[in-house]
Design a protein around this motif. Structure first.
Motif, PDB file in Angstrom:
ATOM      1  N   GLU A 147      10.356   6.589   5.159  1.00  0.00           N
ATOM      2  CA  GLU A 147      10.515   6.884   6.132  1.00  0.00           C
ATOM      3  C   GLU A 147      11.906   6.441   7.318  1.00  0.00           C
ATOM      4  OE1 GLU A 147       6.930   9.026   8.956  1.00  0.00           O
ATOM      5  OE2 GLU A 147       6.640   6.712   8.377  1.00  0.00           O
TER       6      GLU A 147
ATOM      7  N   PRO B 175       6.904   5.738  12.391  1.00  0.00           N
ATOM      8  CA  PRO B 175       6.466   6.970  12.037  1.00  0.00           C
ATOM      9  C   PRO B 175       8.390   7.963  12.997  1.00  0.00           C
ATOM     10  CG  PRO B 175       4.375   6.303  13.105  1.00  0.00           C
ATOM     11  CD  PRO B 175       5.597   5.032  14.004  1.00  0.00           C
TER      12      PRO B 175
ATOM     13  N   SER C 291       1.217  -1.107  -0.639  1.00  0.00           N
ATOM     14  CA  SER C 291       0.094   0.121   0.025  1.00  0.00           C
ATOM     15  C   SER C 291       0.811   1.501  -0.012  1.00  0.00           C
ATOM     16  CB  SER C 291      -1.080   0.044   1.343  1.00  0.00           C
ATOM     17  OG  SER C 291      -0.131   0.135   2.046  1.00  0.00           O
ATOM     18  N   SER C 292       0.359   2.324   0.172  1.00  0.00           N
ATOM     19  CA  SER C 292       0.821   3.722  -0.545  1.00  0.00           C
ATOM     20  C   SER C 292       1.445   3.666   1.509  1.00  0.00           C
ATOM     21  CB  SER C 292       0.091   4.603  -0.976  1.00  0.00           C
ATOM     22  OG  SER C 292      -0.217   4.154  -1.858  1.00  0.00           O
ATOM     23  N   ARG C 293       0.164   3.706   2.665  1.00  0.00           N
ATOM     24  CA  ARG C 293       1.776   4.027   3.815  1.00  0.00           C
ATOM     25  C   ARG C 293       2.122   3.184   3.808  1.00  0.00           C
ATOM     26  NH1 ARG C 293      -1.290   5.222   7.682  1.00  0.00           N
ATOM     27  NH2 ARG C 293      -3.723   5.424   6.539  1.00  0.00           N
ATOM     28  N   GLU C 294       2.586   1.505   3.197  1.00  0.00           N
ATOM     29  CA  GLU C 294       3.313   0.989   4.000  1.00  0.00           C
ATOM     30  C   GLU C 294       4.586   1.863   2.879  1.00  0.00           C
ATOM     31  OE1 GLU C 294       5.477  -2.388   5.040  1.00  0.00           O
ATOM     32  OE2 GLU C 294       3.942  -2.211   5.343  1.00  0.00           O
TER      33      GLU C 294
ATOM     34  N   TYR D  48       5.179   4.117   2.257  1.00  0.00           N
ATOM     35  CA  TYR D  48       5.792   5.342   3.473  1.00  0.00           C
ATOM     36  C   TYR D  48       6.808   5.215   4.026  1.00  0.00           C
ATOM     37  CZ  TYR D  48       5.160   9.884   4.945  1.00  0.00           C
ATOM     38  OH  TYR D  48       5.401  11.333   5.264  1.00  0.00           O
ATOM     39  N   ARG D  49       5.690   4.077   5.268  1.00  0.00           N
ATOM     40  CA  ARG D  49       7.116   4.247   5.264  1.00  0.00           C
ATOM     41  C   ARG D  49       8.236   3.945   5.434  1.00  0.00           C
ATOM     42  NH1 ARG D  49       4.459   1.934  10.253  1.00  0.00           N
ATOM     43  NH2 ARG D  49       3.504   3.873  11.040  1.00  0.00           N
TER      44      ARG D  49
ATOM     45  N   THR E 132       1.152   6.934  -7.895  1.00  0.00           N
ATOM     46  CA  THR E 132       1.285   6.273  -6.004  1.00  0.00           C
ATOM     47  C   THR E 132       2.319   5.843  -5.032  1.00  0.00           C
ATOM     48  OG1 THR E 132       0.062   3.976  -6.291  1.00  0.00           O
ATOM     49  CG2 THR E 132      -1.035   6.328  -6.193  1.00  0.00           C
ATOM     50  N   THR E 133       3.188   5.307  -6.109  1.00  0.00           N
ATOM     51  CA  THR E 133       4.163   4.809  -5.224  1.00  0.00           C
ATOM     52  C   THR E 133       6.094   5.781  -5.397  1.00  0.00           C
ATOM     53  OG1 THR E 133       5.113   3.515  -7.101  1.00  0.00           O
ATOM     54  CG2 THR E 133       3.677   2.796  -4.956  1.00  0.00           C
TER      55      THR E 133
END
Length: 215
Positions: free
Chosen positions: A77, A160, A68-71, A73-74, A214-215
């Protein structure tokens, strides 16, 4: 993931691409009979036949769930936390804060080719960890282990990233736009029509705008 000599060896390259491509209109399936990856795009009418074949053939195809985009994004980070240069780390920390984080992150790294190459390796490693975990959870049987071996989890914690409040570093593109505006403001009024005409000429040369991945 289980391995059996009777199972097909998948197209690992296509598998990697499918797991990192998380556009909502894009779907990928692993053919458990031959190891091929079948992709379907909702915007392509010609893909309807493939969709019907998958629906008719129970147990042959397994839907691939991309990171996912959230994954992803991590993953950014964690990479930022690994950057040793304090100035670059701070700039990247600010760049990934808010909407457009992926694009600003890439813009910043364009000026740091060594760290950019390290990011690609870092990201590929985390993608491989994700794929291995997904295949294991699905109990998929394949004809060989992945060619990337056993990836090791980076030492940076998967938490995060702490970001400075109410701050965001301008990316290279924002800095250039700011400079252009400053130069326009300093031009004599008599020169503005020529400047506007040239800017319009540059705009007309641009290809059609595509949506950012998105990635």
């Amino acid at each position: 993931m289980r391995v059996s000599p009777d199972a097909p060896i998948p197209d690992w390259s296509a598998l990697e691409t499918s797991f990192e491509h998380n556009a909502p209109d894009h779907h990928a399936y692993l053919d458990l009979q031959n190891g091929q990856v079948v992709t379907i795009n909702d915007t392509r009418p010609e893909d309807e036949e493939k969709r019907q074949q998958i629906a008719r053939t129970t147990g042959r195809f397994i839907h691939l769930d991309p990171a996912s985009s959230r994954e992803q994004y991590r993953w950014m980070e964690r990479f930022v936390a690994s950057v040793e240069d304090p100035a670059l780390r701070e700039r990247l920390t600010l760049a990934i804060d808010g909407k457009g984080a992926f694009r600003r992150f890439k813009d910043v790294l364009l000026s740091y080719p060594v760290e950019r190459d390290r990011w690609f390796s870092y990201r590929a490693n985390l993608l491989h960890i994700y794929i291995d975990g997904w295949l294991a959870n699905q109990d998929v049987v394949l004809g060989a282990y992945p060619p990337w071996g056993k990836p090791e989890d980076p030492p940076e914690p998967n938490i995060p990233l702490e970001k400075p409040a109410n701050e965001r570093a301008p990316g290279p593109s924002e800095t250039l736009r700011r400079t252009a505006r400053d130069l326009i403001d300093r031009l004599p009024a008599i020169e503005l029509p020529a400047a506007i005409a040239y800017l319009q000429y540059l705009l007309d040369k641009q290809p059609s705008v595509h949506h950012e991945p998105t990635t």
